[in-house]
Design a protein around this motif. Structure first.
Motif, PDB file in Angstrom:
ATOM      1  N   LYS B  20      70.027  48.937  60.502  1.00 23.13           N
ATOM      2  CA  LYS B  20      69.501  49.518  59.275  1.00 23.13           C
ATOM      3  C   LYS B  20      68.043  49.085  59.103  1.00 23.13           C
ATOM      4  O   LYS B  20      67.728  47.900  59.111  1.00 23.13           O
ATOM      5  CB  LYS B  20      70.340  49.029  58.090  1.00 23.13           C
ATOM      6  N   ASN B  42      66.259  47.234  42.886  1.00 28.19           N
ATOM      7  CA  ASN B  42      67.267  46.578  43.721  1.00 28.19           C
ATOM      8  C   ASN B  42      67.348  47.261  45.073  1.00 28.19           C
ATOM      9  O   ASN B  42      67.307  48.485  45.163  1.00 28.19           O
ATOM     10  CB  ASN B  42      68.666  46.676  43.081  1.00 28.19           C
ATOM     11  N   GLY B  43      67.431  46.458  46.087  1.00 29.94           N
ATOM     12  CA  GLY B  43      67.642  47.001  47.419  1.00 29.94           C
ATOM     13  C   GLY B  43      66.397  47.546  48.081  1.00 29.94           C
ATOM     14  O   GLY B  43      66.466  48.143  49.149  1.00 29.94           O
ATOM     15  N   LYS B  46      62.785  43.444  48.945  1.00 32.75           N
ATOM     16  CA  LYS B  46      61.962  42.300  48.536  1.00 32.75           C
ATOM     17  C   LYS B  46      62.446  40.995  49.182  1.00 32.75           C
ATOM     18  O   LYS B  46      61.662  40.225  49.733  1.00 32.75           O
ATOM     19  CB  LYS B  46      61.972  42.162  47.002  1.00 32.75           C
ATOM     20  N   SER B  47      63.773  40.766  49.091  1.00 32.56           N
ATOM     21  CA  SER B  47      64.305  39.545  49.702  1.00 32.56           C
ATOM     22  C   SER B  47      64.165  39.586  51.215  1.00 32.56           C
ATOM     23  O   SER B  47      63.930  38.558  51.861  1.00 32.56           O
ATOM     24  CB  SER B  47      65.781  39.354  49.340  1.00 32.56           C
ATOM     25  N   THR B  48      64.291  40.764  51.770  1.00 33.74           N
ATOM     26  CA  THR B  48      64.113  40.911  53.220  1.00 33.74           C
ATOM     27  C   THR B  48      62.720  40.445  53.627  1.00 33.74           C
ATOM     28  O   THR B  48      62.551  39.728  54.614  1.00 33.74           O
ATOM     29  CB  THR B  48      64.335  42.381  53.628  1.00 33.74           C
ATOM     30  N   HIS B 206      61.964  41.013  38.896  1.00 32.89           N
ATOM     31  CA  HIS B 206      62.316  42.304  38.316  1.00 32.89           C
ATOM     32  C   HIS B 206      61.692  42.486  36.942  1.00 32.89           C
ATOM     33  O   HIS B 206      61.616  43.578  36.426  1.00 32.89           O
ATOM     34  CB  HIS B 206      63.835  42.410  38.136  1.00 32.89           C
TER      35      HIS B 206
HETATM   36  N1  LIG Z   1      72.726  41.579  56.262  1.00 31.37           N
HETATM   37  C1  LIG Z   1      72.657  42.796  55.724  1.00 31.37           C
HETATM   38  N2  LIG Z   1      73.568  43.717  56.063  1.00 31.37           N
HETATM   39  C2  LIG Z   1      73.509  44.945  55.538  1.00 31.37           C
HETATM   40  N3  LIG Z   1      72.572  45.346  54.683  1.00 31.37           N
HETATM   41  C3  LIG Z   1      71.632  44.460  54.326  1.00 31.37           C
HETATM   42  C4  LIG Z   1      71.641  43.135  54.807  1.00 31.37           C
HETATM   43  N4  LIG Z   1      70.597  42.496  54.278  1.00 31.37           N
HETATM   44  C5  LIG Z   1      69.987  43.377  53.485  1.00 31.37           C
HETATM   45  N5  LIG Z   1      70.602  44.553  53.524  1.00 31.37           N
HETATM   46  C6  LIG Z   1      70.243  45.766  52.785  1.00 31.37           C
HETATM   47  O1  LIG Z   1      68.867  45.920  52.850  1.00 31.37           O
HETATM   48  C7  LIG Z   1      68.370  46.422  51.616  1.00 31.37           C
HETATM   49  C8  LIG Z   1      67.317  45.491  51.073  1.00 31.37           C
HETATM   50  O2  LIG Z   1      67.925  44.278  50.662  1.00 31.37           O
HETATM   51  P1  LIG Z   1      67.089  43.147  49.922  1.00 31.37           P
HETATM   52  O3  LIG Z   1      68.024  42.036  49.661  1.00 31.37           O
HETATM   53  O4  LIG Z   1      65.883  42.852  50.701  1.00 31.37           O
HETATM   54  O5  LIG Z   1      66.714  43.873  48.567  1.00 31.37           O
HETATM   55  P2  LIG Z   1      65.992  43.290  47.261  1.00 31.37           P
HETATM   56  O6  LIG Z   1      64.832  44.154  47.022  1.00 31.37           O
HETATM   57  O7  LIG Z   1      65.755  41.848  47.387  1.00 31.37           O
HETATM   58  O8  LIG Z   1      67.090  43.587  46.159  1.00 31.37           O
HETATM   59  P3  LIG Z   1      67.443  42.763  44.810  1.00 31.37           P
HETATM   60  O9  LIG Z   1      66.450  43.201  43.803  1.00 31.37           O
HETATM   61  O10 LIG Z   1      68.798  43.267  44.455  1.00 31.37           O
HETATM   62  O11 LIG Z   1      67.406  41.325  45.122  1.00 31.37           O
HETATM   63  C9  LIG Z   1      69.586  46.567  50.723  1.00 31.37           C
HETATM   64  O12 LIG Z   1      70.005  47.909  50.781  1.00 31.37           O
HETATM   65  C10 LIG Z   1      70.592  45.668  51.324  1.00 31.37           C
HETATM   66  O13 LIG Z   1      71.894  46.094  51.074  1.00 31.37           O
END
Ligand SMILES: Nc1ncnc2c1ncn2[C@@H]1O[C@H](COP(=O)(O)OP(=O)(O)OP(=O)(O)O)[C@@H](O)[C@H]1O
Ligand SMILES: [Mg+2]
Lengths: 412, 254
Positions: B20, B42-43, B46-48, B206
């Motif tokens: 993905k 969300n999603g 950012k955490s990635t 957020h």
């Molecule tokens: N190990 C994983 N397996 C499957 N999908 C993942 C994994 N890690 C992240 N994702 C997906 O990648 C996308 C980005 O995730 P991420 O955690 O970076 O989002 P975010 O912006 O930090 O969200 P939030 O505001 O909820 O913290 C999401 O759709 C998440 O489900």
């Protein structure tokens, strides 16, 4: 991993046993209901004669978690009961000698409950007797390093005379296929520490029962350290026989790939105002690293005003391991000060490793930090600074040498 | 003058359904002493981004680079990155069984500095930092994050930020789950760290409420794994009023 608690109370105590559970991915607390009663621990069949036991099937309560097929020579074969080499430095107030089977102390601390122990008891020619007298604190290490690779029987007596004090370390190294019984006899008001260190060679098999009888106001600290060997099963069984007797049972084990390390701990409160504390901690790392801890505490009907607590904690450092942890508590008197147990198996996983590494700590150091932190609680309580320092080093070396470390966490 | 440069960063994860794609070309430059806020739904990834900077093995870098003062961060191990001066305050800090906070902090400090800290000043520093963050002394002897409440875990992250003194820190939703008082305490900690060391900050959030206490120089809107818009602090207020709909529309059309 399994943690199947059983709790049996006869008759119902006026104060319910307290039960605690703490950290860990897998922890349990028990309630008072829904547990299948087990046979009262003190009612188990006992005999010093091997012929009184049926052939071992592996379904017996004492054997059901052990790889019995791997040591039929010890349960069913003929054992060599002759005297073997030992070494120890002379210490004032401690005698170390070989005594005949007719020695009056033999059989006073306990009787075998299974076939390997009875086989050893039936076969040993002389018993190794370590006798402690004198009120000053002293420490002796008795090393067994040349037991050889053929099946053997042994019998050890460790006696602390009334009011005496000592630390006795049994240091076990080299090859072994050994079934043995150790009788630990504490006279009135004595203060004895017994440490049994298993650092056998890789292929060694060691089955031992430590039977202790603790006299009035005496104190036994018993420590099991199992690190090396293929199958190591150390079962301490302590009878708090005199009023005001006290025991601290400590255990520390580190199972690598393919190792089976087992300990069945039994504390029988058979006198009023007796106190027991049991803390066993183990780490597992590598494919088929296996540990078993069974902790039985029986508070007998003579044991008014007792206080007991037992806990077992396991730290899983890799995939492919199995840790069984089974506490049992039986209470036959309504008058107890406290009785509790806890059991938990926690996992050190990649996310924890990542967290520590993200703070600059190397993978190696991270594992060391976690294991050291986990086991220190037990090591610190041994009370022998030299041994404590040596064990700390040994465990760290074991961590590093283990071939089964998962690949380092690296980016790309 | 330190600088952290993220260039055309593409990142994917392996999922049960296959690979993905999450980050689709992130470009961002943070200078020492600057505060950058990243806001996004969300999603959005950012955490990635945060984990990829720290080197979490789950995230696979498909392309691009991250340079710390010109040195490629992506080839460094997780611990090397930390020793190079990067810090991630995690959205969900992990519990470490068997390791006390005291022991952990000392080990981390020693690893980062390459030598053990002088014991007396170190103890004083730790106590002082804990007092400032209103963390009870008893935390020092507890196992890292074990049984900590959400807010306590976040304070523990900022405690490390203050003591380890990185050049750049990524704070992933450090504000979530904090009540107003805790939010102020934690924000003060971050501001103190910045004053003391001049670190650069990437603040993922957020909500604008933390931005009342930690004032960003730049605000980036993060959508679908890339920065969709950037501006000054006023952009945050606009996002608060309007939400992310404006940025999400093209994605729906596609
Ligand atoms: N190990 C994983 N397996 C499957 N999908 C993942 C994994 N890690 C992240 N994702 C997906 O990648 C996308 C980005 O995730 P991420 O955690 O970076 O989002 P975010 O912006 O930090 O969200 P939030 O505001 O909820 O913290 C999401 O759709 C998440 O489900
Ligand atoms: Mg997130």
């Amino acid at each position: 991993m399994s943690a199947v608690p059983t709790l049996k109370t006869t008759p119902a105590p006026t104060a319910p046993p307290e039960s605690t559970t703490q950290h860990g991915n897998k922890a349990h607390t028990d309630g008072r209901f829904g547990y299948v009663p087990v046979q009262t621990r003190s009612d188990r069949f006992k005999s010093v004669n091997v012929a009184d036991f049926d052939a071992v099937t592996g379904r017996e309560a004492v054997w059901k978690l052990s790889p019995v097929a791997k040591f039929t020579d010890l349960t069913a074969g003929e054992l060599d009961g002759s005297v073997y080499p030992i070494s120890s430095d002379p210490v004032d107030g401690v005698t170390v000698d070989w005594v005949d089977r007719s020695d009056a102390r033999i059989g006073t601390a306990g009787t075998p409950e299974e076939r390997a122990a009875a086989n050893a008891w039936s076969t040993f020619e002389k018993a190794l007797a370590i006798t402690v007298s004198g009120e000053e604190a002293k420490e002796i290490t008795v090393t067994r390093a040349d037991l050889g690779a053929s099946p053997r029987a042994a019998h050890v007596i460790i006696e602390a005379k009334p009011f005496s004090q000592a630390t006795v370390i049994l240091q076990n190294t080299g090859d072994a296929r050994l079934s043995e019984n150790v009788e630990i006899i504490l006279g009135e008001s004595s203060n004895l520490t017994v440490v049994s260190v298993q650092e056998w060679n890789t292929g060694a098999v060691h089955l031992t029962n430590h039977f202790a009888s603790v006299g009035k106001d005496a104190r036994l600290k018993h420590v099991v350290v199992s690190l090396g060997g293929s199958i190591v099963r150390v079962n301490p069984s302590v009878r708090l026989a005199g009023s005001g007797s006290d025991t601290l049972l400590l255990g520390l084990y580190f199972a690598d790939a393919g190792q089976h390390l087992e300990q069945q701990v039994y504390v029988f409160h058979d006198a009023p105002h007796s106190r027991s504390r049991v803390t066993y901690k183990g780490a597992l790392q590598g494919q088929d690293a296996r540990t078993v801890w069974i902790g039985d505490v029986l508070i007998g009907n003579k044991a008014a005003g007792t206080d007991s607590y037992e806990q077992n904690r396991n730290l899983v450092l890799s995939e492919g391991t199995r840790a069984d942890s089974i506490p049992n508590l039986e209470i036959e008197t309504g008058d107890i000060v406290g009785a509790g147990h806890a059991s938990a198996t926690g996992r050190f996983d990649d996310e924890q490793l990542f967290y520590l590494q993200s703070r600059g700590i190397t993978e190696e150091e991270a594992r060391r930090l976690v294991v050291r932190g986990f086991l220190t609680e037990v090591i610190q309580q041994i009370g022998s600074p030299t041994l404590e320092a040596r064990l700390q080093e040994t465990i760290e070396a074991e961590l590093l040498s283990s071939a089964s470390l998962p690949a380092a966490v690296e980016a790309r | 003058m330190s600088v952290l440069e993220i260039k055309d960063l593409h990142v994917s994860v392996q999922t049960d359904q296959g690979v993905k794609q999450i980050l689709n070309g992130v470009n961002l430059t943070i200078n020492e002493g600057e505060i950058h806020a990243i806001m996004g739904p969300n999603g959005s990834g950012k955490s990635t981004l945060a984990y990829t900077i720290a080197g979490h093995p789950k995230y696979h870098v498909e392309g691009g680079s991250i340079l710390l003062d010109g040195a490629e961060v992506l080839t460094m191990t997780v611990d090397q990155r930390a020793r190079a001066g990067l810090f991630l305050a995690m959205q969900y800090p992990v519990e470490i069984p068997g390791v006390t906070v005291t022991n952990f902090l000392r080990t981390a400090k020693t690893a980062i500095d390459g030598e053990a800290p002088a014991i007396r000043t170190w103890i004083k520093d730790v106590r002082g930092a804990m007092t400032n963050l209103r963390m009870d002394k008893s935390f020092a002897e507890r196992n890292v994050n074990e049984g900590f409440s959400g807010g306590e875990k976040k304070r523990n992250e900022i405690l490390q930020l203050e003591l380890l003194k990185p050049k750049f820190a990524v704070l992933d939703e450090t504000d979530s789950g904090l009540d107003v008082d805790a939010l102020k305490i934690v924000s003060e900690g971050v501001n103190r760290a910045k004053e003391n060391t001049g670190l650069g900050l990437l603040l993922i959030t957020h909500y604008t409420r933390i931005l009342r206490y930690i004032h960003p120089d730049f605000v980036h809107v993060f959508v679908n794994g890339r920065i969709a818009e950037q501006g000054g602090p006023e952009l945050a207020d606009r996002l608060e009023d309007e939400g992310y709909d404006r940025f999400l529309v093209p994605e729906i059309v596609n």
